[in-house]
Design a protein around this motif. Structure first.
Motif, PDB file in Angstrom:
ATOM      1  N   ALA B 187       0.833  -1.196   0.000  1.00  0.00           N
ATOM      2  CA  ALA B 187       0.000   0.000   0.000  1.00  0.00           C
ATOM      3  C   ALA B 187       0.875   1.256   0.000  1.00  0.00           C
ATOM      4  O   ALA B 187       0.580   2.236  -0.700  1.00  0.00           O
ATOM      5  CB  ALA B 187      -0.914  -0.008   1.218  1.00  0.00           C
ATOM      6  N   VAL B 188       1.972   1.211   0.784  1.00  0.00           N
ATOM      7  CA  VAL B 188       2.879   2.361   0.829  1.00  0.00           C
ATOM      8  C   VAL B 188       3.452   2.618  -0.567  1.00  0.00           C
ATOM      9  O   VAL B 188       3.497   3.767  -1.040  1.00  0.00           O
ATOM     10  CB  VAL B 188       4.014   2.119   1.845  1.00  0.00           C
ATOM     11  CG1 VAL B 188       5.052   3.240   1.750  1.00  0.00           C
ATOM     12  CG2 VAL B 188       3.450   2.036   3.253  1.00  0.00           C
ATOM     13  N   VAL B 189       3.858   1.540  -1.247  1.00  0.00           N
ATOM     14  CA  VAL B 189       4.422   1.687  -2.589  1.00  0.00           C
ATOM     15  C   VAL B 189       3.378   2.286  -3.531  1.00  0.00           C
ATOM     16  O   VAL B 189       3.673   3.213  -4.298  1.00  0.00           O
ATOM     17  CB  VAL B 189       4.937   0.332  -3.125  1.00  0.00           C
ATOM     18  CG1 VAL B 189       5.256   0.428  -4.609  1.00  0.00           C
ATOM     19  CG2 VAL B 189       6.172  -0.104  -2.349  1.00  0.00           C
ATOM     20  N   LEU B 194       1.498   6.915  -6.705  1.00  0.00           N
ATOM     21  CA  LEU B 194       0.437   7.862  -7.008  1.00  0.00           C
ATOM     22  C   LEU B 194       0.969   9.296  -7.032  1.00  0.00           C
ATOM     23  O   LEU B 194       0.490  10.145  -7.768  1.00  0.00           O
ATOM     24  CB  LEU B 194      -0.649   7.725  -5.930  1.00  0.00           C
ATOM     25  CG  LEU B 194      -2.093   7.951  -6.326  1.00  0.00           C
ATOM     26  CD1 LEU B 194      -2.456   7.069  -7.494  1.00  0.00           C
ATOM     27  CD2 LEU B 194      -2.984   7.622  -5.135  1.00  0.00           C
ATOM     28  N   HIS B 195       1.981   9.527  -6.178  1.00  0.00           N
ATOM     29  CA  HIS B 195       2.527  10.879  -6.090  1.00  0.00           C
ATOM     30  C   HIS B 195       3.895  10.988  -6.747  1.00  0.00           C
ATOM     31  O   HIS B 195       4.676  11.856  -6.411  1.00  0.00           O
ATOM     32  CB  HIS B 195       2.612  11.305  -4.618  1.00  0.00           C
ATOM     33  CG  HIS B 195       1.272  11.372  -3.980  1.00  0.00           C
ATOM     34  ND1 HIS B 195       0.486  12.507  -3.998  1.00  0.00           N
ATOM     35  CD2 HIS B 195       0.555  10.429  -3.350  1.00  0.00           C
ATOM     36  CE1 HIS B 195      -0.662  12.252  -3.381  1.00  0.00           C
ATOM     37  NE2 HIS B 195      -0.646  10.989  -2.974  1.00  0.00           N
ATOM     38  N   SER B 196       4.175  10.088  -7.683  1.00  0.00           N
ATOM     39  CA  SER B 196       5.524  10.059  -8.227  1.00  0.00           C
ATOM     40  C   SER B 196       5.694  10.966  -9.438  1.00  0.00           C
ATOM     41  O   SER B 196       6.810  11.270  -9.829  1.00  0.00           O
ATOM     42  CB  SER B 196       5.896   8.629  -8.613  1.00  0.00           C
ATOM     43  OG  SER B 196       4.934   8.117  -9.502  1.00  0.00           O
ATOM     44  N   GLY B 197       4.576  11.397 -10.051  1.00  0.00           N
ATOM     45  CA  GLY B 197       4.667  12.316 -11.173  1.00  0.00           C
ATOM     46  C   GLY B 197       5.558  11.806 -12.286  1.00  0.00           C
ATOM     47  O   GLY B 197       5.367  10.680 -12.782  1.00  0.00           O
ATOM     48  N   GLU B 198       6.549  12.585 -12.613  1.00  0.00           N
ATOM     49  CA  GLU B 198       7.437  12.265 -13.742  1.00  0.00           C
ATOM     50  C   GLU B 198       8.190  10.958 -13.556  1.00  0.00           C
ATOM     51  O   GLU B 198       8.495  10.254 -14.506  1.00  0.00           O
ATOM     52  CB  GLU B 198       8.461  13.396 -13.925  1.00  0.00           C
ATOM     53  CG  GLU B 198       7.861  14.702 -14.409  1.00  0.00           C
ATOM     54  CD  GLU B 198       7.270  14.551 -15.795  1.00  0.00           C
ATOM     55  OE1 GLU B 198       8.036  14.275 -16.745  1.00  0.00           O
ATOM     56  OE2 GLU B 198       6.027  14.675 -15.935  1.00  0.00           O
TER      57      GLU B 198
END
Lengths: 423, 356
Positions: B187-189, B194-198
């Motif tokens: 879940a953490v990954v 989800l917030h990793s963008g580029e």
């Protein structure tokens, strides 16, 4: 459980005396719940002690504590005088070997590989098995007669064969003390006896063994002494004949049992009885041989106070009565019935609530039969029994039939006038 | 003696297989180099020490090349600098995963156990993806691989601590704690992605498992990280055999069960972490290679552990060669799963799994 020093020529190099295994004041709990406490016994060199008792009495717990798997709350286990609970697993495994009830072996090791694991306690991390190790493995496999399937996978063996392989593994450890947890569980009678014969032979050769055994009769036959565990402690300990009595068994197992003697030995024979209403009657049995013996057993088992006579001394019925602490009027075999004996039997018969005829009564007993007022006969394979019997019932229905008769007091109350005239 | 001979025989055979696979693999790529030429390049690289001179604190080892075959510089360059680091890294990773899988299946007495069962891979994933997505939160100047390595060990140690009570670590508890931690870290990954963008592409690529961009220093450090624990594990092979009898039996045969479990878990966690940190999550190697070798050589860890490790090395080198030889490179984790899963199912159908 005696403390006498045993002559020790079976374990050369061990000049200590005293018991090989000494369990003193052991208390073990499991998840905060006390399983056993006050467990105190010792096992002499070269003897076999059986742990018996109902399910959940703590037999396995005691064994697991002796081999160091469980730590006791209080108390100590000493092997050859040394407390084992401060020793490393390796040191303990050179003193105590054990066979488990089963094993969780889920990968296919061969029988030989399984037995070789018994040498683990004797090998350092970087040691290879040397000649002596290999010899110990071969000897252990021969002893347990598993050599013929040495190269087969352990998982392909039957229950009895697996049990013997596990025993061989324990033998390969070459320890003075051997613990066996239910070595005969799930074995048929033939394999159970063969396994215990083997254990007995090992013990006779100098091993000291403790076995948890479910079957009381096998335990009685093969063990030197028994420890009866029940209700969280030792209920009785000592020679099998002293431990396995109707009283202690009734307490320990909450079951009615009939204790006689195993044929050909002096070991006790325990026969469990179905739970039934106790028939508290006095019964006098007239008859001989197997039918009379069976009737005595049945009636004693049902709670009756039983007497028998007149019977020839040495007759099966007379011996059974003696086993069960019943009063028996006996005369020497082939001597004929003398007057004092006849009178004694007549007194017993007339005081009894019922007189039961079983098997051949002999001519001299007719007076005894007439003395009793309420008569029953037991069905036998042979010709119909004494014709003057009031009712003929099968053996299984005997206690119920006795219970259905009026007791002597009720009878006397109704027949008192008639009796007084005959006197 | 017969037994020792069998171990040596299998090991020598598998080393030969590994050499053949490495040589062939080094020839495969955009430029085809025949195995004979690759062999010459490799032999040219063999050096022997000829002398040691100590001058003050510096120790100088002079070496000499044994062979000097005539090979073009370009071919030498391609083999030695481009292909060989990746191939050897693949061998080390395959070796480590198969060894750790063998140990885990033994400790858990469960043929379905794999190296990541105590949360090692998930921990590595959190470390790696965390580093890719937000490099600023990773302290001590650890690189991607360092972050993954530390994450793996922290997760494994956490699972161990959770499952341990009063100095005892029941394997059933360990297994369930491992499953729970893996789910949590998964879940953490997902949240990080989800917030990793580029950087999501790089993160996903790492998660799929690949050996791209391997370098000699990485090879050296992972060889050290794997080799030392592996030698200790070999010394514990007999203990692991006895542990297969069940923990209670093992103890009555003189094994300090809890201590042995601790040592085995710690070492196999280090080995797995070393592999996963450089290659990402490569599935199925640690599960099927020990299985296949158990069918071939039997359950005795003294022979199973070295042979499974060597077979794992060959397996991963071969699958990575497939992964990079297509027109577009695919992560090797995809190849091992695509090849491994059907083979594993075939084994399941052929041989019942008797106990779990």
């Amino acid at each position: 459980m005696s403390e006498q020093p045993a002559a020790d020529d079976t374990n050369p190099g061990q000049d200590r005396t005293g018991p090989m295994l000494d369990v003193s004041d052991l208390a073990v709990s499991f998840g905060g719940q006390s399983v056993v406490s006050g467990v105190d016994f010792s096992v002499d060199r070269g003897s076999l002690v059986g742990l018996v008792g109902p399910n959940g009495a703590g037999k396995t717990t005691v064994l697991r504590t002796i081999k160091g798997t469980l730590d006791p709350d209080i108390g100590t286990v000493r092997v050859d005088g040394e407390p084992i609970h401060r020793k490393s697993a390796k040191a303990v495994s050179r003193l105590v070997a054990s066979t488990p009830q089963g094993t969780a072996l889920s990968f296919d090791f061969s029988v030989r590989q399984t037995v070789e694991m018994g040498r683990t306690p004797h090998l350092g991390r970087f040691d290879r098995m040397d000649e002596a190790d290999r010899r110990a493995v071969e000897t252990a496999m021969e002893r347990a007669s598993v050599t013929q399937f040495a190269d087969r996978p352990f998982t392909s063996l039957s229950g009895g064969e697996r049990q013997r392989v596990l025993l061989a593994r324990a033998l390969a450890q070459e320890t003075p003390v051997l613990l066996l947890d239910e070595p005969t569980a799930s074995l048929d009678i033939n394999h159970a006896v063969r396994t215990l014969e083997l254990v007995r032979a090992l013990v006779d050769d100098g091993k000291t063994a403790v076995a948890a055994i479910h079957d009381l009769n096998l335990a009685a036959r093969y063990c030197d002494e028994l420890v009866l565990l029940a209700g969280g402690g030792i209920r009785a300990a000592g020679r099998p004949a002293d431990v396995l009595t109707s009283d202690t068994l009734g307490d320990a197992f909450d079951a009615e049992t009939l204790v006689t003697t195993q044929p050909g030995t002096d070991a006790p024979l325990v026969t469990p009885l179905p739970e039934q209403e106790s028939v508290a009657r006095r019964v006098h049995v007239v008859g001989t041989g197997k039918p009379a013996a069976a009737a005595v057993s049945k009636l004693v088992g049902a709670g009756c106070r039983v007497s028998i006579g007149v019977v020839p001394a040495g007759d099966m019925a007379a011996e059974r009565a003696a086993d069960l602490d019943c009063e028996a009027v006996t005369v020497p075999a082939f001597a004929g019935i003398d007057d004092p004996a006849r009178q004694h039997a007549v007194d017993l018969a007339s005081a009894a609530d019922a007189v039961v005829v079983a098997g051949e009564t002999g001519d001299g007993n007719s007076t005894v039969l007439e003395a009793g007022n309420a008569r029953l006969a037991v069905e036998t394979d042979e010709s119909a029994p004494a014709s003057n019997a009031r009712d003929t019932v099968p053996l299984t229905a005997l206690p119920a039939a006795v219970a259905s008769l009026p007791s002597a007091e009720e009878r006397d109350a109704t027949r008192l006038p008639a009796q007084s005239t005959t006197d | 003696m017969r037994f020792a001979g069998r171990t040596v025989g299998w090991s020598v055979g598998l080393v030969a297989v590994l050499c053949a696979v490495v040589t062939t693999s080094a020839g495969i790529g955009p430029v085809w180099i025949p195995p004979g030429v690759v062999g010459k390049v490799l032999l040219n690289a063999v050096v022997v020490p000829t002398g040691i001179s100590v001058s003050g604190p510096a120790v100088d080892v002079t070496t000499a090349h044994v062979f000097s075959y005539a090979v073009s510089d370009l071919q030498t360059q391609i083999v030695m600098q481009v292909r060989l680091p990746r191939i050897l890294l693949g061998a080390v990773v395959g070796f480590s995963l198969a060894a750790a899988g063998t140990i885990m299946q033994g400790i858990f007495r469960n043929p379905m156990a794999d190296p990541s069962i105590i949360g090692v891979s998930s921990g590595a994933a959190v470390g790696a993806v965390g580093f890719i997505v937000a490099p600023v939160v990773i302290p001590f100047g650890l690189g991607l691989r360092g972050a993954a390595f530390v994450g793996a060990l922290v997760a494994a140690f956490g699972v161990y601590l959770i499952a341990t009570r009063n100095g005892r670590t029941p394997v059933a508890t360990l297994l369930l704690a491992g499953v729970a931690i893996q789910t949590f870290l998964g879940a953490v990954v997902s949240f990080l992605l989800l917030h990793s963008g580029e950087s999501i592409r790089r993160a996903l690529y790492w998660l799929m498992g690949h050996l791209k961009g391997a370098s000699w220093p990485e090879v050296t450090s992972s060889v050290v990280l794997v080799a030392i624990p592996f030698v200790v594990l070999l010394a514990y092979a007999r203990d692991l055999n006895v542990m297969l009898l069940g923990e209670e039996d093992a103890q009555s045969l003189g094994i300090e069960v809890e201590r042995t479990k601790r040592v085995l878990l710690a070492l196999s966690a280090v080995i797995t972490a070393a592999g996963v940190a450089v290659a990402g999550i490569v599935g199925f190697v640690g599960l099927i290679v020990p299985h296949v070798m158990r069918l071939l050589v039997g359950p005795d860890h003294r022979i199973l552990l070295p042979t499974a490790a060597l077979a794992g090395a060959s397996f991963l080198v071969a699958t990575d060669t497939l992964a990079r030889s297509g027109s577009a490179e695919v992560p090797v984790g995809i190849v091992t799963a695509v090849l491994g899963a059907p083979f594993f199912l075939y084994l399941l159908r052929k041989r019942e799994v008797h106990e779990l």
